[in-house]
Structure formats: C-alpha cells, structure tokens
Design an enzyme around this catalytic site. Structure first.
Site, PDB file in Angstrom:
ATOM      1  N   SER A 123     -55.639 -42.897  17.031  1.00  0.00           N
ATOM      2  CA  SER A 123     -54.352 -42.316  16.637  1.00  0.00           C
ATOM      3  C   SER A 123     -54.509 -41.001  15.885  1.00  0.00           C
ATOM      4  CB  SER A 123     -53.578 -43.313  15.772  1.00  0.00           C
ATOM      5  OG  SER A 123     -54.303 -43.673  14.612  1.00  0.00           O
ATOM      6  N   HIS A 169     -63.856 -47.578   7.207  1.00  0.00           N
ATOM      7  CA  HIS A 169     -62.449 -47.233   7.063  1.00  0.00           C
ATOM      8  C   HIS A 169     -61.854 -47.996   5.879  1.00  0.00           C
ATOM      9  CE1 HIS A 169     -63.017 -45.987  11.344  1.00  0.00           C
ATOM     10  NE2 HIS A 169     -62.219 -45.026  10.954  1.00  0.00           N
TER      11      HIS A 169
END
Length: 337
Positions: free
Chosen positions: A116, A187
């Site tokens: 994304s 992340h």
C-alpha cells in the site's frame, strides 16, 4: 473462501517465491490446505532471485504454470531510512528477474504482491487503485515504493504488449505467523508486540513507541491475504481478463480489511492481548510516516471476496504463536549453552 478449481489449480505446478516470509508462507499453507499437489519452493541458497541467469535457468527447467511472487526485501521506517539503496536495488532485481523469466517460460498466470506504500503520502482516503502515481510518495519508504510501482508497471506492460495474464495484489499492512520481530527492521505491529512481551517479562515500567500515535493504519492477517491471492488467481476468465486487459488501468487490486485504527489504539490493543501493565510512551521526536493508509477494497468486494479475521482475534492468535516460537528458541539456546 473456496477456490473454484476453474483451471485445475490443485494439479498445476505452482511456484511460490518467498515461501519463508510472512506472505509467502501463508500462501503455501493455503495451497497445501486446498490439496495442491505440486507446490514449488526454493530457498535463497538454492535460488538467488537477484541472479538473472540462475532465475532464467530455473524457469526454463521447471516450467511452473502459476507464480506467486511474494519474495521481497521488506522492513519498517528505521530499516527503510538506513538501507534505501538496498531496498530499491534488491527489490527491482527480484521483480524484474522473476517476472521476465515467467514471461519467457510461458507462465499462465502470475500474481505480484505489492504494498500500500505505492500510493501518495497525502492520498485521498480510502485509497483507490487509480490513485497510484497521482502525488508525491512518503519520503521514508520511497525507494521501496518505487520498486513496487515498477513491478506493477512491468506486469501491465507485458499484458498489453505480449498478452500475458499478470496481476498485482496490493495488500495493506500484514501480520501473522513467520512475521519479522527484529526491532531494527520490523514493522509497527510485530515491533510493538515484541516490545510489550519483553517489557512484561522483565517488569519494565514503560514501552517507548515511535511518533505521536495519531497516524492511522489498516492491518490484515496473512491468512486472509493468502485467501485473497488464491481467490484472485483462480477467477474465471471473464473476471480475470477484465483486470489484466485494461489499457487505462493497471492490473491492480487492493487487498485489505476495510477498516483502520490509530497507532495508539493498536498499541493499547496489543497491551491488552499481551497483558502488559506499564505505560505507553510516545516519542514525538521520531517520524510518524504517512498520516493514513486505508485501502479502498470495493473492487475486491465486487469480485466476491472479503476479509474475515478481526484485528483482535488475529492479534490473539499471533501472540500465542509468538510465545510458542520464543519459548522454543529459549529452550534451544539453553541446550546449546
């Protein structure tokens, strides 16, 4: 979701590139569950996807029918800031070598996993597929995003010029089994989970978190992602062709949960799941990254697929898995020492 077996999918030779990673391992698990009889996997030691010659030989000799390209160099804000050249060079090489060799060997269908982060930093929300390349990228992960955009464009160019059937799936932030918990490269979700677990074990009074906690992120369990990818690859001809044959729209489909949370909300949810009783300390001197990244998943819904694993249920499952892996690692270390 159950696949329709429109292309005798379970009897075909299916190559999953990046099978040890978060995304690739989920795809392999799903293919195994569906009874696929010929799943091809290669470790980096067996096949370095950065080596064009080796990749060409592999595809020439093995001739897979379908390819899931989940191999990539990935990481969070810190890793992207420290190793920008590695992120663009390695990902470009992996993508171009694999997609090019797939075309030359006659692969029927290929699914390229993007990210994304291909969408502009200040993209309208939720982010629709047609918003790609309509604005400036987020600076903290621009090299990685540019590489992923190049992969999408490569699939689209081959479809238009040579009639290939290559599709790009853009998953939102993923989490699940085989995630990366290295605090220097992970992340936000796995990093927070590990930090709070270790703080709970050590009795630390607080956990430091990068940024303000106000930015919003969407999270998708890797098992949902795998389900979506296999669903896409097994679409009937008429639906699949509508995606790969457009001259005005890249063969791109968003894959997300359809809802997001703030990083603060995520941290509070992880604290609850882990059982950490301490303070959440947000470090405002550290970057937040893109303000919001919510995918518009209406196209996927129209194709007949929806995510089903809630963030809370997914976090409980992944924390249980993390505890088991951590305990196993500790036993091995104790035995060695």
């Amino acid at each position: 979701m159950n696949i329709s077996n429109n292309f005798s999918f379970t009897k075909s030779k299916i190559y999953v590139a990046g099978h040890r990673g978060l995304a690739g391992s989920a795809i392999v698990r799903r293919l195994q569950r569906d009874g696929c009889q010929s799943i091809i996997t290669m470790t980096r030691g067996e096949l370095d996807l950065r080596d064009q010659g080796a990749v060409d030989i592999f595809f020439r000799d093995v001739r897979p029918d379908y390819v899931f390209l989940a191999a990539a160099k990935v990481g969070g804000i810190l890793a992207n800031n420290i190793y920008p050249a590695d992120f663009i060079l390695e990902n470009l090489a992996i993508q171009q070598n694999t997609i090019g060799a797939a075309w030359r060997s006659g692969v029927k269908r290929l699914l390229f996993l993007g990210s994304s982060c291909i969408y502009p930093r200040n993209c309208p929300q939720p982010m629709r597929e047609e918003y790609m390349l309509t604005g400036r990228l987020e600076a903290t992960n621009r090299p990685y995003a540019v590489a992923k955009i190049a992969g999408i464009e490569t699939c689209w160019a081959l479809n238009r010029q040579y009639g290939t059937q290559y599709i790009s799936a853009m998953p939102t932030n993923l989490y699940g089994p085989n995630d990366n918990y290295d605090l220097s490269t992970s992340h936000v979700l796995p990093a927070l989970l590990r930090k709070m677990h270790e703080a709970k074990i050590s009795g630390a009074p607080k956990v430091s978190i990068w940024g303000t906690g106000s930015v919003r992120r969407e999270f998708l369990h890797s098992d949902d992602m795998a389900d979506a990818c296999i669903y896409l690859m097994n679409l009937p001809d008429e639906k699949y062709e509508a995606i790969v044959r457009s001259d005005i729209q890249p063969p791109l489909v968003n894959v997300g949960y359809g809802a997001d949370v703030t990083v603060r909300e995520l941290a509070e949810l992880i604290r609850e799941v882990v059982g950490f009783q301490g303070q959440l300390a947000f470090d405002h001197s550290k970057p937040d990254g893109t303000p919001r990244k919510l995918l518009d998943v209406s196209r996927m819904h129209q194709l007949g697929w929806r995510a089903c694993i809630s963030l809370q249920d997914g976090l409980k499952a992944v924390y249980s898995d993390y505890c088991q892996v951590s305990a196993s690692s500790e036993r091995v270390l104790s035995t060695v020492t």
